[in-house]
Design an enzyme around this catalytic site. Structure first.
Site, PDB file in Angstrom:
ATOM      1  N   GLY A   1       0.821  -1.208   0.000  1.00 41.26           N
ATOM      2  CA  GLY A   1       0.000   0.000   0.000  1.00 41.26           C
ATOM      3  C   GLY A   1       0.847   1.247   0.000  1.00 41.26           C
TER       4      GLY A   1
ATOM      5  N   ASP B   1      -2.847   9.692  15.142  1.00 44.07           N
ATOM      6  CA  ASP B   1      -3.641   9.245  13.981  1.00 44.07           C
ATOM      7  C   ASP B   1      -4.270   7.888  14.280  1.00 44.07           C
ATOM      8  OD1 ASP B   1      -4.816   9.464  11.507  1.00 44.07           O
ATOM      9  OD2 ASP B   1      -3.092   8.706  10.400  1.00 44.07           O
TER      10      ASP B   1
ATOM     11  N   VAL C   1       4.638   0.983   1.311  1.00 43.90           N
ATOM     12  CA  VAL C   1       4.899  -0.162   2.179  1.00 43.90           C
ATOM     13  C   VAL C   1       4.969  -1.436   1.333  1.00 43.90           C
ATOM     14  CG1 VAL C   1       4.038  -1.523   4.119  1.00 43.90           C
ATOM     15  CG2 VAL C   1       3.758   0.966   4.112  1.00 43.90           C
TER      16      VAL C   1
ATOM     17  N   LYS D   1       8.961  -0.013   4.892  1.00 42.22           N
ATOM     18  CA  LYS D   1       8.376   1.273   4.516  1.00 42.22           C
ATOM     19  C   LYS D   1       9.482   2.159   3.951  1.00 42.22           C
ATOM     20  CE  LYS D   1       5.350   4.918   6.330  1.00 42.22           C
ATOM     21  NZ  LYS D   1       4.581   5.361   7.530  1.00 42.22           N
TER      22      LYS D   1
ATOM     23  N   GLY E   1       4.909   7.709   2.108  1.00 44.53           N
ATOM     24  CA  GLY E   1       5.676   6.475   1.999  1.00 44.53           C
ATOM     25  C   GLY E   1       4.923   5.356   1.320  1.00 44.53           C
TER      26      GLY E   1
ATOM     27  N   GLY F   1       0.911   5.545   1.247  1.00 42.20           N
ATOM     28  CA  GLY F   1       0.344   6.613   2.059  1.00 42.20           C
ATOM     29  C   GLY F   1       0.743   7.955   1.500  1.00 42.20           C
ATOM     30  N   GLY F   2       0.619   8.999   2.345  1.00 38.40           N
ATOM     31  CA  GLY F   2       0.911  10.342   1.880  1.00 38.40           C
ATOM     32  C   GLY F   2       2.380  10.557   1.556  1.00 38.40           C
TER      33      GLY F   2
END
Length: 822
Positions: A33, A153, A40, A56, A38, A35-36
């Site tokens: 997946g 978060d 993974v 990551k 990084g 993210g903003g």
């Protein structure tokens, strides 16, 4: 160069790492997946029999914009956070390192399981299972808090459930990428308190950049509510709206949605969702333990379902049929179907309350009511808004402290006013002041001040207001007039405002006024502060003893601009009124003379020769004349006065100064440059604010931008655009919003600039050729023609010196327009 390094570099060029071995040990298999900042991957530890691990890696495109190394420090901070915590409920860190080019990566424990989000149900989770999970989450959070780490978060997506045995889940907290780490070795205090997180799970103090352990407890309270009730306690459209909902408190208790919920559990969840940090449970562990105990208390009696606050509120907002129907009091006959448009500012209270009240009342009478509520923002949206406003019988704008500053509201009212002039008074405008009696900023004041209006102060006025409006709709008449009071901010910056920023152009303009120059030109794109500068020049002229006249062409209606004679007649009347002259133009106007001769004789004989001191005439928004067929004749007359003054300074024209303010390239409309006043006299051009000037304005707003880094990011976002800078600082200061959150929502349709950005979209939608030109520019191509370039630049949407090097005026415009036009 070692083969591993070559491997890494080639992988980075591809933007993919599958098949790459890091540190001679970790073989990357596939992406899990992104993210903003990084990505993974699932990998295998070659030194531990192929044990699965998670890696990551910081995204390449983020590194390219990381000029000050902030993202790298943020990435390393996650490593620091995980390294500090040693708890079975937190994902373990196994290794950290850097690639040959300095790109950091993090190796973590692989968790075989699924996220908490994947097992949540709309009807709520089994209470015993919920208790088991909440207890574990509380214990893991407490361990992090004891080590000075706040997750910031926490949400179901960042809670993994590891299956240890059949029917039993073990919690693992993941993604500490935005965690606050006290006494961090790699990040500054500012970087660890910047606003971050997922809005729906953020505590009020997080929006203000002040996270704490209580912020994580609040997030756990949201998760607990969601686990037992099947939905979150708040469902706002914007962060601003969420903050207001949090301040008002939870209206629908978990037990309203799940009557069998024990009352002790209900109370604990609501306590965790308290607005004030001090009112929440003081320990994540104690909260988890206490709530788990309450959820599995078999002796708690199930409570009967109570009516929800939402349904109660609906009764308040829609009084039709409750016995207090003002429609019945207003009339007993069935009116013809009218098309009514309600204008309002989104996500503002009490505007929304009044909107729903009037919508219900008007629909109950069979009216066709239009509200811009459910339309998808875009070019078609913009066209439909304008079509509905022009086709309406009645426009009802809700004027509040929030809405009067909305550019979208101003634009819609301008469209309605223009349509009414062309359509024999249709649509009628019935203004409603929503607990607001201050003077209206321009252009609203010019259009609405002559109209009488209805006033709403609080909910006790609901019935009276609805009846008043219905009566006016059915029997057109005047609403009760109300007195105006005080002066609000808005429009031109007041002369005594501490927020007015003196720029180098100010001194040049004021010196030209002192010298009594013949023509002083002030050019600048839309919303650059031209009118504010003009006001200060005219004030100086008064102080110097000169007579002053101001003409704002935005105030001229269609009949004033019908032809050159009506224009000159209107100008003469306005001048006579402002100078309190005895003779008006119609008294000396001779039909046999040309309009320009009549007007020149009037100005020379009845104005300049009768005045005891020089005259400074300020002409604002003269762009409105450029497209008139007689524009060249008008501006040619001004040029003639300048030429006559040069030949004979002692003539009456030597006592006249024209201060002309405009935005558009005049040469596009005036073909004979020898007859143009725009290439003579003192020529000035307003520029955007510099970063130092933005920093000074920030100080005058009590520094909502906390340091030089935030000032720099704010400047990059808005490009020094004067209006956007002032608006942004005002929004952050008045709403007590930290910059990071402001930055995250700045280009959203419901953000602080939403109405301003939507207005740009509306204007582009009216001109397909101009829209196409913007699309070309957004794709990195030149502007297709000079005319489009000049129009876009004068409108303040684009910047640049030519059609070849044109670019969006600021980053905010670029991101917004790309989202809606590409």
């Amino acid at each position: 160069m070692p083969s591993d390094n070559i491997n890494e570099i080639n992988a980075r060029r591809r933007g993919r790492y599958e098949g790459t071995t890091l540190d001679g040990r970790y073989l990357i298999e596939r992406e899990l997946g992104r993210g903003g900042i990084g990505v993974v991957y699932l990998a295998r530890d070659q030194q531990l029999m192929g044990k699965p691990v998670v890696i990551k890696i910081l995204l390449e495109q983020m590194l390219e914009t990381d000029d000050d190394g902030w993202l790298k420090r943020k990435f390393r901070q996650e490593i620091e956070a995980l390294a500090r915590i040693d708890h079975p409920g937190v994902v373990g860190v196994l290794h950290a390192g850097e690639m040959a080019d300095g790109t950091p990566y993090l190796v973590m424990q692989y968790i075989e399981g699924r996220s908490l989000r994947s097992v949540m149900k709309p009807e709520g989770m089994n209470l015993q299972r919920a208790a088991h999970l909440i207890r574990q989450i509380g214990q893991a959070l407490a361990s992090a808090h004891q080590r000075g780490i706040y997750h910031r978060d926490l949400k179901p997506e960042n809670i993994m459930l590891q299956a240890l045995s059949e029917g039993e889940d073990f919690v693992k907290l993941i993604d500490f990428g935005v965690a606050t780490v006290k006494d961090s070795q790699v990040a500054t205090n500012k970087e660890t308190t910047a606003v971050a997180g997922t809005v729906s799970y953020m505590a009020p103090e997080q929006f203000l950049g002040r996270p704490s352990a209580a912020s994580d407890i609040y997030a756990l309270g949201v998760i607990a509510y969601e686990l037992v009730a099947g939905r979150r306690p708040f469902n706002p459209e914007t962060p601003f709206q969420l903050l207001e909902m949090q301040r008002e408190g939870v209206r629908v208790k978990p037990s309203d949605l799940r009557p069998s919920l024990p009352s002790a559990a209900d109370a604990l969840i609501l306590q965790a969702l308290s607005f004030e940090q001090g009112e929440r449970p003081q320990s994540a562990k104690d909260f988890g333990e206490g709530l788990a105990h309450a959820l599995i208390n078999e002796f708690e009696t199930a409570r009967p379902k109570m009516p929800s606050v939402a349904s109660s509120r609906q009764t308040i907002l829609h009084p039709v049929g409750t016995g207090r129907n003002p429609a019945q009091a207003a009339t007993t006959s069935t009116p013809k179907q009218l098309r009514v448009v309600l204008l309002y500012k989104r996500n503002a209270q009490p505007d929304e309350h009044l909107l729903q009240l009037l919508e219900a009342e008007f629909k109950a009478q069979g009216y066709d009511v239009f509200i811009d509520r459910h339309l998808s923002i875009g070019v078609e949206w913009a066209k439909q808004i304008e079509e509905r406003v022009r086709a309406a019988d009645v426009i009802v704008p809700l004027l509040s402290a929030s809405s009067v500053g909305s550019e979208m509201m101003a634009y819609e009212i301008q469209v309605a006013s223009e349509a009414a002039q062309l359509q024999n008074g249709k649509p009628r405008i019935l203004p409603v002041r929503v607990n607001y009696e201050d003077p209206l900023p321009e252009p609203l004041g010019n259009i609405l001040n002559p109209l009488q209006y209805a006033l709403w102060t609080d909910a006790e006025d609901d019935e009276r207001l609805a009846g008043e409006l219905l009566k006016s709709l059915q029997t057109p008449g005047e609403l009760e007039a109300k007195a105006l009071q005080t002066e609000p901010p808005g429009g031109a910056v007041p002369l005594d405002s501490k927020f007015y920023l003196v720029r180098p152009t100010d001194d040049q303009f004021l010196n030209a006024i002192k010298r009594h120059d013949s023509i002083v030109l002030v050019k600048g794109a839309r919303q650059m502060g031209k009118t504010s500068l003009l006001a200060r020049g005219l004030q100086l002229a008064r102080q110097e003893g000169a007579h002053v006249v101001i003409t704002d062409f935005q105030k001229f209606n269609a009949s004033n601009l019908e032809n050159i004679e009506t224009l000159f007649m209107a100008l003469g009347e306005f001048i006579a009124d402002q100078l309190d002259l005895d003779v008006y133009p119609d008294e000396v106007w001779k039909p046999r003379r040309a309009p320009s001769i009549n007007f020149e004789r009037y100005i020379r004989r009845e104005v300049l020769e009768k005045l005891s001191a020089p005259l400074v005439w300020g002409l604002d928004e003269v762009d409105r004349l450029f497209t008139c067929p007689y524009a060249s004749e008008v501006f040619g007359l001004f040029r003639t006065w300048h030429n006559e003054r040069a030949v004979d300074p002692s003539a009456p024209w030597g006592r006249l100064t024209l201060a002309i303010v405009y935005a558009t390239e005049a040469h596009l409309f005036i073909t004979d440059q020898n007859q143009s006043p725009f290439n003579v006299g003192t020529r000035l051009e307003l520029k955007d604010f510099s970063q130092d000037q933005v920093a000074e304005l920030n100080r005058r707003h009590d520094s909502p931008l906390k340091d030089s880094i935030e000032v720099e990011r704010f400047f990059k976002l808005l490009g020094g655009h004067p209006y956007l800078v002032r608006r942004g600082l005002h929004e952050m200061f008045t709403n007590n919003i930290a910059f990071a959150m402001f930055e995250a929502i700045a280009d959203s349709d419901e953000g602080p600039f939403g109405d301003h950005l939507r207005r740009i979209l509306v204007l582009l939608a009216r001109d397909p050729l101009l829209s196409d030109a913007v699309r070309d520019i957004l794709r990195g191509q030149p502007c297709p023609n000079n005319e489009s370039f000049y129009r876009l630049r004068s409108a303040g949407v684009m910047a640049g010196d030519s059609a070849q090097d044109v670019r969006p005026r600021c980053h905010l415009y670029e991101t917004y327009l790309k989202r809606h036009l590409l």
